[in-house]
Design an enzyme around this catalytic site. Structure first.
Site, PDB file in Angstrom:
ATOM      1  N   LYS A 298      -3.424   3.076   0.460  1.00 37.44           N
ATOM      2  CA  LYS A 298      -2.942   1.701   0.462  1.00 37.44           C
ATOM      3  C   LYS A 298      -4.067   0.710   0.781  1.00 37.44           C
ATOM      4  O   LYS A 298      -4.157  -0.368   0.174  1.00 37.44           O
ATOM      5  CB  LYS A 298      -1.816   1.552   1.484  1.00 37.44           C
ATOM      6  CG  LYS A 298      -0.451   1.970   0.969  1.00 37.44           C
ATOM      7  CD  LYS A 298       0.037   1.021  -0.111  1.00 37.44           C
ATOM      8  CE  LYS A 298       1.483   1.220  -0.467  1.00 37.44           C
ATOM      9  NZ  LYS A 298       1.943   0.299  -1.539  1.00 37.44           N
TER      10      LYS A 298
ATOM     11  N   ALA B 269       5.426   0.190  -7.119  1.00 38.05           N
ATOM     12  CA  ALA B 269       5.323   1.653  -7.179  1.00 38.05           C
ATOM     13  C   ALA B 269       4.320   2.204  -6.181  1.00 38.05           C
ATOM     14  O   ALA B 269       3.245   1.632  -5.968  1.00 38.05           O
ATOM     15  CB  ALA B 269       4.918   2.080  -8.594  1.00 38.05           C
TER      16      ALA B 269
ATOM     17  N   TYR C  48      -1.840   8.152   3.112  1.00 40.34           N
ATOM     18  CA  TYR C  48      -1.119   6.934   2.757  1.00 40.34           C
ATOM     19  C   TYR C  48      -1.903   5.708   3.193  1.00 40.34           C
ATOM     20  O   TYR C  48      -2.070   4.746   2.425  1.00 40.34           O
ATOM     21  CB  TYR C  48       0.267   6.941   3.400  1.00 40.34           C
ATOM     22  CG  TYR C  48       1.056   5.679   3.141  1.00 40.34           C
ATOM     23  CD1 TYR C  48       1.669   5.463   1.915  1.00 40.34           C
ATOM     24  CD2 TYR C  48       1.197   4.707   4.137  1.00 40.34           C
ATOM     25  CE1 TYR C  48       2.390   4.307   1.669  1.00 40.34           C
ATOM     26  CE2 TYR C  48       1.914   3.551   3.902  1.00 40.34           C
ATOM     27  CZ  TYR C  48       2.512   3.358   2.677  1.00 40.34           C
ATOM     28  OH  TYR C  48       3.228   2.204   2.444  1.00 40.34           O
TER      29      TYR C  48
ATOM     30  N   GLY D 153      11.943  -0.616  -5.098  1.00 43.33           N
ATOM     31  CA  GLY D 153      11.966  -1.053  -6.491  1.00 43.33           C
ATOM     32  C   GLY D 153      13.348  -1.474  -6.952  1.00 43.33           C
ATOM     33  O   GLY D 153      13.517  -2.540  -7.574  1.00 43.33           O
TER      34      GLY D 153
ATOM     35  N   PRO E 134       5.167  -4.397   4.249  1.00 47.81           N
ATOM     36  CA  PRO E 134       6.313  -3.929   5.032  1.00 47.81           C
ATOM     37  C   PRO E 134       5.913  -2.959   6.137  1.00 47.81           C
ATOM     38  O   PRO E 134       4.921  -2.224   6.031  1.00 47.81           O
ATOM     39  CB  PRO E 134       7.188  -3.207   3.987  1.00 47.81           C
ATOM     40  CG  PRO E 134       6.636  -3.596   2.656  1.00 47.81           C
ATOM     41  CD  PRO E 134       5.187  -3.878   2.878  1.00 47.81           C
TER      42      PRO E 134
ATOM     43  N   ALA F 269      10.456   0.957 -10.556  1.00 46.94           N
ATOM     44  CA  ALA F 269      11.753   0.291 -10.446  1.00 46.94           C
ATOM     45  C   ALA F 269      12.857   1.181  -9.911  1.00 46.94           C
ATOM     46  O   ALA F 269      13.873   0.683  -9.426  1.00 46.94           O
ATOM     47  CB  ALA F 269      12.169  -0.269 -11.818  1.00 46.94           C
TER      48      ALA F 269
END
Length: 347
Positions: free
Chosen positions: A166, A86, A162, A16, A189, A11
């Protein structure tokens, strides 16, 4: 779903915090996971500034870590849905990929496992275009990707942590959704720009700051499919409000903007700043990526080709067009300057 308690992981991060804001604005109550009281206080401050004390009253926190079980049962207690935002993102390719892959894959498994144990079925997960547009043999020219494309790690010439993390995390999430009857939606995104709420920003905004300060001495030729953080947050909220989005992926990637054009947009807006006009040849980037690594390793797959993304499904989810790439860039720069996160222009 129009209300209820939503858990937002990570968050205190750039995406977040905006997701927390938009959920509260939409009438939800929010519980955020953070790694410290200091991080929680920063989110409270942002919410208070933008939405006021009443919204802060609908906000609570639990301290957790994606790599540890402590706190996750408490975090899931009483929630109706999870926005798993996160992520571990680094600007320089780590020597040990597990530093990034671990939080992505193991963290996703941990979040979903605890959601299942608590009887929480609705999950909206922040994925990435990194899970979409790689390993398809695209090395030159222009190509447009849709939600039907899925990165093939085995076919990639150059992997980076990354992308690996992902992609493995999203594949695992869909496996768990099928096995345990979860209502999963993933949001993908591109390069996330837009206004910072405080000094805890992102790698992408760090790049904008570096350009404004003249620390980027040469510009690679590759570009980015930009998305404003406000659109990313709004897509998470829209997905939670629409049960029919379960089982779907949504691309959150708008205008493709080459790096030299990024620099020119910023130069036009801030002519008093010394922004480099020098370009770095593609062969230099490839050489550095192959033998040195670092940040070059993360963009080598995009050198010499243009990756565009079909925005129709994402814009339909929002019910409006995405914020333009130029507007997102300029909002990034304006916020960095107003928050004092970039040095003042030299006279």
């Amino acid at each position: 779903m129009q209300s209820g308690l939503v858990l937002v992981t990570g968050a205190s991060g750039f995406v977040g915090k905006w997701t927390v804001l938009e959920l509260l604005r939409a009438g939800f109550s929010v519980r955020g996971t953070v790694r410290s009281d200091l991080k929680a206080e920063a989110v409270r401050a942002a919410v208070h500034e933008h939405l006021g004390a009443d919204a802060v009253g609908r906000l609570s926190f639990v301290q957790t870590d994606l790599m540890h079980n402590a706190g996750w049962l408490e975090a899931m207690d009483g929630v109706s849905a999870v926005a798993h935002v996160a992520a571990q993102i680094v600007g320089i390719e780590p020597k040990d990929p597990h530093e990034v892959v671990g939080p992505a894959l193991e963290g996703t498994e941990r979040v979903l496992r605890h959601a299942i144990a608590a009887g929480v079925r609705r999950i909206v997960m922040t994925s990435s275009i990194a899970t979409v547009a790689y390993g398809h043999g695209h090395e030159t020219g222009k190509r447009t990707y849709t939600e039907e494309h899925f990165t093939n790690l085995e076919a990639m010439k150059y992997t980076w942590a990354y992308c690996t993390g992902k992609t493995k995390a999203e594949r695992r999430a869909w496996e768990m959704a099928k096995t345990d009857d979860l209502e999963l939606t993933t949001i993908h995104p591109g390069a996330i720009m837009g206004p910072a709420l405080d000094e805890d920003t992102s790698i992408s905004l760090g790049l904008v700051g570096a350009i404004l300060e003249g620390r980027v001495k040469a510009r690679p030729s590759n570009g980015f499919s930009l998305i404003d953080v406000r659109d990313v947050a709004a897509m998470h909220v829209a997905a939670l409000r629409k049960p029919e989005t379960a089982g779907h992926r949504y691309l959150a990637a708008g205008d493709y903007v080459p790096f030299p054009e990024v620099a020119e947009i910023l130069r036009e807006a801030y002519p008093d700043r010394e922004i480099s006009r020098k370009d770095v040849p593609d062969w230099v980037i490839k050489l550095v990526a192959r033998f040195v690594g670092g940040s070059a390793r993360q963009i080598i797959n995009d050198i010499g080709n243009e990756k565009h993304f079909d925005r129709s499904k994402g814009e339909a989810l929002l019910g409006r067009p995405f914020i333009s790439g130029k507007e997102a860039l300029l909002a990034s720069a304006e916020s960095l300057i107003s928050l004092g996160l970039v040095k003042k222009a030299t006279a």
